[in-house]
Each structure stands twice: as C-alpha cells, then as structure tokens.
Motif scaffolding. Structure first.
Motif, PDB file in Angstrom:
ATOM      1  N   UNK A   1      57.195  -8.351 -56.452  1.00 20.59           N
ATOM      2  CA  UNK A   1      56.006  -8.745 -55.928  1.00 20.59           C
ATOM      3  C   UNK A   1      56.056  -8.976 -54.674  1.00 20.59           C
ATOM      4  N   UNK A   2      56.465  -9.903 -54.253  1.00 21.67           N
ATOM      5  CA  UNK A   2      56.026 -10.752 -53.624  1.00 21.67           C
ATOM      6  C   UNK A   2      55.459 -12.092 -53.599  1.00 21.67           C
ATOM      7  N   UNK A   3      54.289 -12.231 -52.254  1.00 21.28           N
ATOM      8  CA  UNK A   3      54.052 -13.468 -52.026  1.00 21.28           C
ATOM      9  C   UNK A   3      52.671 -13.042 -51.676  1.00 21.28           C
ATOM     10  N   UNK A   4      51.368 -14.088 -52.408  1.00 17.22           N
ATOM     11  CA  UNK A   4      49.943 -14.544 -51.695  1.00 17.22           C
ATOM     12  C   UNK A   4      50.062 -15.762 -52.026  1.00 17.22           C
ATOM     13  N   UNK A   5      48.790 -15.219 -50.472  1.00 16.73           N
ATOM     14  CA  UNK A   5      48.132 -16.945 -49.859  1.00 16.73           C
ATOM     15  C   UNK A   5      46.977 -16.557 -49.358  1.00 16.73           C
ATOM     16  N   UNK A   6      46.680 -18.175 -49.050  1.00 17.28           N
ATOM     17  CA  UNK A   6      45.612 -18.317 -48.143  1.00 17.28           C
ATOM     18  C   UNK A   6      46.396 -19.063 -47.239  1.00 17.28           C
ATOM     19  N   UNK A   7      45.531 -19.200 -46.208  1.00 13.92           N
ATOM     20  CA  UNK A   7      45.308 -20.095 -44.766  1.00 13.92           C
ATOM     21  C   UNK A   7      44.604 -20.992 -45.627  1.00 13.92           C
ATOM     22  N   UNK A   8      44.850 -22.462 -45.365  1.00 10.31           N
ATOM     23  CA  UNK A   8      43.472 -23.270 -45.595  1.00 10.31           C
ATOM     24  C   UNK A   8      42.520 -24.621 -44.704  1.00 10.31           C
ATOM     25  N   UNK A   9      43.640 -24.017 -43.236  1.00  4.78           N
ATOM     26  CA  UNK A   9      43.367 -24.868 -42.392  1.00  4.78           C
ATOM     27  C   UNK A   9      43.176 -23.957 -40.759  1.00  4.78           C
ATOM     28  N   UNK A  10      42.028 -23.309 -41.434  1.00  2.23           N
ATOM     29  CA  UNK A  10      41.316 -22.740 -40.008  1.00  2.23           C
ATOM     30  C   UNK A  10      39.555 -22.320 -40.669  1.00  2.23           C
ATOM     31  N   UNK A  11      38.935 -23.027 -40.035  1.00  2.00           N
ATOM     32  CA  UNK A  11      37.906 -22.316 -40.981  1.00  2.00           C
ATOM     33  C   UNK A  11      36.542 -21.539 -39.364  1.00  2.00           C
ATOM     34  N   UNK A  12      36.110 -21.116 -40.094  1.00  2.00           N
ATOM     35  CA  UNK A  12      34.937 -19.999 -39.442  1.00  2.00           C
ATOM     36  C   UNK A  12      33.747 -20.224 -39.490  1.00  2.00           C
ATOM     37  N   UNK A  13      33.115 -21.075 -37.816  1.00  2.00           N
ATOM     38  CA  UNK A  13      32.426 -21.785 -37.672  1.00  2.00           C
ATOM     39  C   UNK A  13      30.784 -21.680 -37.905  1.00  2.00           C
ATOM     40  N   UNK A  14      31.011 -19.742 -37.839  1.00  2.00           N
ATOM     41  CA  UNK A  14      29.710 -19.111 -37.704  1.00  2.00           C
ATOM     42  C   UNK A  14      29.410 -18.626 -39.503  1.00  2.00           C
ATOM     43  N   UNK A  15      28.186 -19.278 -39.567  1.00  2.00           N
ATOM     44  CA  UNK A  15      28.528 -18.692 -41.225  1.00  2.00           C
ATOM     45  C   UNK A  15      27.481 -17.918 -41.297  1.00  2.00           C
ATOM     46  N   UNK A  16      27.371 -17.028 -40.592  1.00  2.00           N
ATOM     47  CA  UNK A  16      26.951 -15.264 -40.446  1.00  2.00           C
ATOM     48  C   UNK A  16      27.784 -14.884 -41.790  1.00  2.00           C
ATOM     49  N   UNK A  17      28.887 -15.119 -41.703  1.00  2.00           N
ATOM     50  CA  UNK A  17      29.540 -14.090 -42.395  1.00  2.00           C
ATOM     51  C   UNK A  17      29.729 -14.398 -43.760  1.00  2.00           C
ATOM     52  N   UNK A  18      29.068 -15.558 -44.272  1.00  2.00           N
ATOM     53  CA  UNK A  18      29.164 -16.122 -45.578  1.00  2.00           C
ATOM     54  C   UNK A  18      27.711 -14.727 -45.998  1.00  2.00           C
ATOM     55  N   UNK A  19      27.257 -14.247 -45.332  1.00  2.00           N
ATOM     56  CA  UNK A  19      25.996 -13.611 -45.852  1.00  2.00           C
ATOM     57  C   UNK A  19      26.772 -11.843 -46.131  1.00  2.00           C
ATOM     58  N   UNK A  20      27.554 -11.940 -44.698  1.00  2.00           N
ATOM     59  CA  UNK A  20      27.787 -10.582 -45.099  1.00  2.00           C
ATOM     60  C   UNK A  20      29.269 -10.119 -46.071  1.00  2.00           C
ATOM     61  N   UNK A  21      29.271 -11.912 -46.893  1.00  2.00           N
ATOM     62  CA  UNK A  21      30.439 -11.084 -48.099  1.00  2.00           C
ATOM     63  C   UNK A  21      29.407 -11.360 -48.839  1.00  2.00           C
ATOM     64  N   UNK A  22      28.201 -12.102 -49.172  1.00  2.00           N
ATOM     65  CA  UNK A  22      27.666 -12.124 -50.059  1.00  2.00           C
ATOM     66  C   UNK A  22      27.752 -13.313 -50.655  1.00  2.00           C
ATOM     67  N   UNK A  23      28.264 -14.453 -50.103  1.00  2.00           N
ATOM     68  CA  UNK A  23      28.188 -15.703 -50.832  1.00  2.00           C
ATOM     69  C   UNK A  23      27.222 -16.062 -51.072  1.00  2.00           C
TER      70      UNK A  23
END
Length: 183
Positions: free
Chosen positions: A39-61
C-alpha cells in the motif's frame, strides 16, 4: 529493474535533502506512520506549524479537553489538508500513529488516555515503492529514533536543522549534495 523492499521506514523520519526544491517537501521533516510494499507509505510533516489557531475550531479540536486545545496545529501534508489528524503514541508504545477518523479522535480525546504529540491538517502519502525510489534517488535522509526528541524538545521551525545536525550535516556550506565530493 525490479525494486525490492529492503527497508521499512515505519516509525522513522525522512529529512528532505537540502538540495530538494519542492515547495511542499523541501525543508521538511516527515514522520512515517505506515509503510508496506503493497500500500505504500503514510506520514506527516512535523516541522511546519500553522500559526492561526482558528483552524483548531474548524477541525473540532477545541471542543476536547483543555490539553488538546493548546497543542499547535501543523501542516501535515498535501493529502486531505482540510481534514484534522492527531499524531499520538501507539497502544503498544512502539511508535507514533496518525488518527484521522473524527469518531476515533473524539473517543481518544474523551478517554484522555493518550497525549497527542501533534495536531495536523493533512498528511503525506506515497504509492507502492514510490518512497523507496525517492530514498534511492537521494531525495531523503532516513533517521531512526529522533521523532519524539524533535516533537518534545525542539520548536517546529528548528526541527529541520536539528534533524540535519543529527544526521551529521552541521554546516551546509561544506556539504556537496551532487555526490562529486566535498568542497
């Protein structure tokens, strides 16, 4: 030419070679959560933060327990970048895993049994043997056992330089990325 699966990159970090010019992956450190020759590979970039916290609301976190609302959101990759994911310890404590199911994330947050390392918008994905070809083409350095150090001790914007340092590249001015010898 047949490519064989000679190494499994699960629970390792990929560090983009400094010569990589790709807008998404250049300068990235990616933690691989899944890897197989089927199936290949899955990963996540760990060195690029998103400074705008409004996205936390969008994802329900932000509706979860207090600890989750204060964890910085990162750009995890170009796949499903409008979806929130949680990078957390596996149940057997052998590595980190990425959870994206909204129902599973709600269960994890309500149980309060895990400490999320990172919240991510999106993830990275490679097809069968694609990652192996990229590693063989010297697009990535592969490092083992550094993810938890980077996530716990190093600020996101400094993780790439720290990963290079841990791989033995401390001064880019003296390093030849073309393979023709050091300057």
């Amino acid at each position: 030419m047949q490519i064989e699966l000679s190494d499994n990159y699960k629970w390792k970090c990929l560090v983009a070679m400094p010569s990589m010019q790709d807008q998404v992956f250049g300068g990235s450190v990616i933690y691989i959560t899944e890897h197989s020759n089927i199936s290949g590979a899955v990963g996540v970039i760990i060195n690029r933060n998103i400074p705008d916290s409004k996205h936390l609301d969008e994802f329900g976190f932000t509706k979860f327990k207090n600890q989750w609302g204060h964890i910085p959101l990162h750009f995890g990759g170009p796949v499903e970048h409008n979806t929130g994911f949680v990078l957390h310890q596996t149940s057997d404590l052998r590595g980190l895993t990425l959870t994206g199911s909204r129902q599973k994330i709600e269960e994890l947050a309500q149980e309060d049994k895990i400490q999320p390392y990172m919240l991510a918008a999106g993830y990275c994905s490679w097809g069968s043997f694609q990652l192996e070809r990229e590693v063989r083409a010297n697009s990535w350095l592969v490092l083992d056992g550094i993810a938890e150090h980077l996530l716990a001790d190093i600020e996101p914007q400094a993780r790439y330089q720290e990963a290079l340092r841990l791989s033995g590249i401390s001064n880019l001015a003296f390093f030849d990325f073309n393979g023709s010898g050091n300057a």
